[in-house]
Design a protein around this motif. Structure first.
Motif, PDB file in Angstrom:
ATOM      1  N   PRO A  60       0.801  -1.231   0.000  1.00  0.00           N
ATOM      2  CA  PRO A  60       0.000   0.000   0.000  1.00  0.00           C
ATOM      3  C   PRO A  60       0.835   1.283   0.000  1.00  0.00           C
ATOM      4  CG  PRO A  60      -0.891  -1.565   1.569  1.00  0.00           C
ATOM      5  CD  PRO A  60       0.407  -2.135   1.079  1.00  0.00           C
ATOM      6  N   ALA A  61       2.061   1.231   0.476  1.00  0.00           N
ATOM      7  CA  ALA A  61       2.927   2.414   0.455  1.00  0.00           C
ATOM      8  C   ALA A  61       3.351   2.792  -0.961  1.00  0.00           C
ATOM      9  CB  ALA A  61       4.156   2.162   1.323  1.00  0.00           C
ATOM     10  N   MET A  62       3.190   1.869  -1.920  1.00  0.00           N
ATOM     11  CA  MET A  62       3.611   2.120  -3.295  1.00  0.00           C
ATOM     12  C   MET A  62       2.481   2.623  -4.188  1.00  0.00           C
ATOM     13  SD  MET A  62       6.240  -1.023  -3.906  1.00  0.00           S
ATOM     14  CE  MET A  62       6.891  -0.289  -5.389  1.00  0.00           C
ATOM     15  N   ILE A  63       1.314   2.924  -3.607  1.00  0.00           N
ATOM     16  CA  ILE A  63       0.198   3.443  -4.393  1.00  0.00           C
ATOM     17  C   ILE A  63      -0.379   4.684  -3.726  1.00  0.00           C
ATOM     18  CG2 ILE A  63      -0.447   1.236  -5.421  1.00  0.00           C
ATOM     19  CD1 ILE A  63      -2.678   1.027  -3.347  1.00  0.00           C
ATOM     20  N   ASP A  64      -1.007   5.523  -4.554  1.00  0.00           N
ATOM     21  CA  ASP A  64      -1.735   6.681  -4.052  1.00  0.00           C
ATOM     22  C   ASP A  64      -3.181   6.518  -4.473  1.00  0.00           C
ATOM     23  OD1 ASP A  64      -2.673   9.099  -3.158  1.00  0.00           O
ATOM     24  OD2 ASP A  64      -1.521  10.310  -4.594  1.00  0.00           O
ATOM     25  N   ILE A  65      -4.054   6.311  -3.526  1.00  0.00           N
ATOM     26  CA  ILE A  65      -5.474   6.082  -3.804  1.00  0.00           C
ATOM     27  C   ILE A  65      -6.253   7.401  -3.776  1.00  0.00           C
ATOM     28  CG2 ILE A  65      -6.288   5.638  -1.465  1.00  0.00           C
ATOM     29  CD1 ILE A  65      -7.111   3.417  -4.423  1.00  0.00           C
ATOM     30  N   ASN A  66      -5.609   8.497  -3.381  1.00  0.00           N
ATOM     31  CA  ASN A  66      -6.279   9.792  -3.240  1.00  0.00           C
ATOM     32  C   ASN A  66      -6.206  10.641  -4.508  1.00  0.00           C
ATOM     33  OD1 ASN A  66      -7.046   9.385  -0.508  1.00  0.00           O
ATOM     34  ND2 ASN A  66      -4.907   9.715   0.058  1.00  0.00           N
ATOM     35  N   VAL A  67      -6.180  10.010  -5.662  1.00  0.00           N
ATOM     36  CA  VAL A  67      -6.109  10.730  -6.928  1.00  0.00           C
ATOM     37  C   VAL A  67      -7.466  11.320  -7.291  1.00  0.00           C
ATOM     38  CG1 VAL A  67      -5.603  10.463  -9.385  1.00  0.00           C
ATOM     39  CG2 VAL A  67      -4.228   9.261  -7.701  1.00  0.00           C
ATOM     40  N   LYS A  71     -12.116   7.687  -5.031  1.00  0.00           N
ATOM     41  CA  LYS A  71     -11.062   6.717  -4.722  1.00  0.00           C
ATOM     42  C   LYS A  71     -11.064   5.520  -5.679  1.00  0.00           C
ATOM     43  CE  LYS A  71     -10.351   8.235  -0.144  1.00  0.00           C
ATOM     44  NZ  LYS A  71      -9.759   9.499  -0.338  1.00  0.00           N
ATOM     45  N   GLN A  72     -11.562   5.752  -6.895  1.00  0.00           N
ATOM     46  CA  GLN A  72     -11.558   4.673  -7.881  1.00  0.00           C
ATOM     47  C   GLN A  72     -10.328   4.715  -8.779  1.00  0.00           C
ATOM     48  OE1 GLN A  72     -15.188   4.454 -10.118  1.00  0.00           O
ATOM     49  NE2 GLN A  72     -15.962   2.883  -8.758  1.00  0.00           N
ATOM     50  N   GLU A  73      -9.628   5.831  -8.805  1.00  0.00           N
ATOM     51  CA  GLU A  73      -8.402   5.902  -9.590  1.00  0.00           C
ATOM     52  C   GLU A  73      -7.218   5.712  -8.669  1.00  0.00           C
ATOM     53  OE1 GLU A  73      -7.973   9.106 -12.365  1.00  0.00           O
ATOM     54  OE2 GLU A  73     -10.125   9.154 -12.731  1.00  0.00           O
ATOM     55  N   VAL A  74      -6.172   5.115  -9.209  1.00  0.00           N
ATOM     56  CA  VAL A  74      -4.991   4.832  -8.397  1.00  0.00           C
ATOM     57  C   VAL A  74      -3.753   5.281  -9.164  1.00  0.00           C
ATOM     58  CG1 VAL A  74      -4.684   2.471  -9.260  1.00  0.00           C
ATOM     59  CG2 VAL A  74      -3.865   3.052  -7.000  1.00  0.00           C
TER      60      VAL A  74
END
Length: 112
Positions: A60-67, A71-74
């Motif tokens: 999870p540290a390697m993704i940003d879900i807050n795009v 929260k459907q874009e990563v």
């Protein structure tokens, strides 16, 4: 990474049959869609899109879900690594099965 990909002849006129999950959460990722479609190059007609369901397990540290607010874009921290992983996984799955059926001749005598 794991999932299911359809054969080239099951392509559809839109991307509605492509689903991407990251850590079992449904997301939309143009990066993953491009990797899938590139792996299918020369397998589907122009204007058609392959069927695929892909789940990517990633730290999870390697993704940003807050795009996006829904929260459907990563966004991936190493997009080239994810692209290559999806591309090669889909390509290997496609070419691991034979698309041309095997025809065997039965050894029965022909009577006239």
């Amino acid at each position: 990474m794991y999932g299911v990909v359809g054969k080239g002849d099951t392509a559809r006129p839109n991307r509605d049959y492509q689903s991407c999950f990251v850590n079992k959460r449904y997301v939309k990722s143009p990066l993953v869609s491009r990797a899938i479609e590139e792996a299918y190059k020369n397998q589907v007609m122009v204007g058609k899109f392959p069927m695929a369901v892909i789940n990517i397990e990633i730290n999870p540290a390697m993704i940003d879900i807050n795009v996006h607010p829904t929260k459907q874009e990563v966004k991936f921290s190493d997009e080239s690594l994810v692209y290559r992983a999806v591309y090669h996984s889909v390509k290997n799955a496609l070419y691991s099965t034979v698309n041309i059926p095997k025809i065997e001749m039965k050894k029965e005598p022909i009577t006239v």
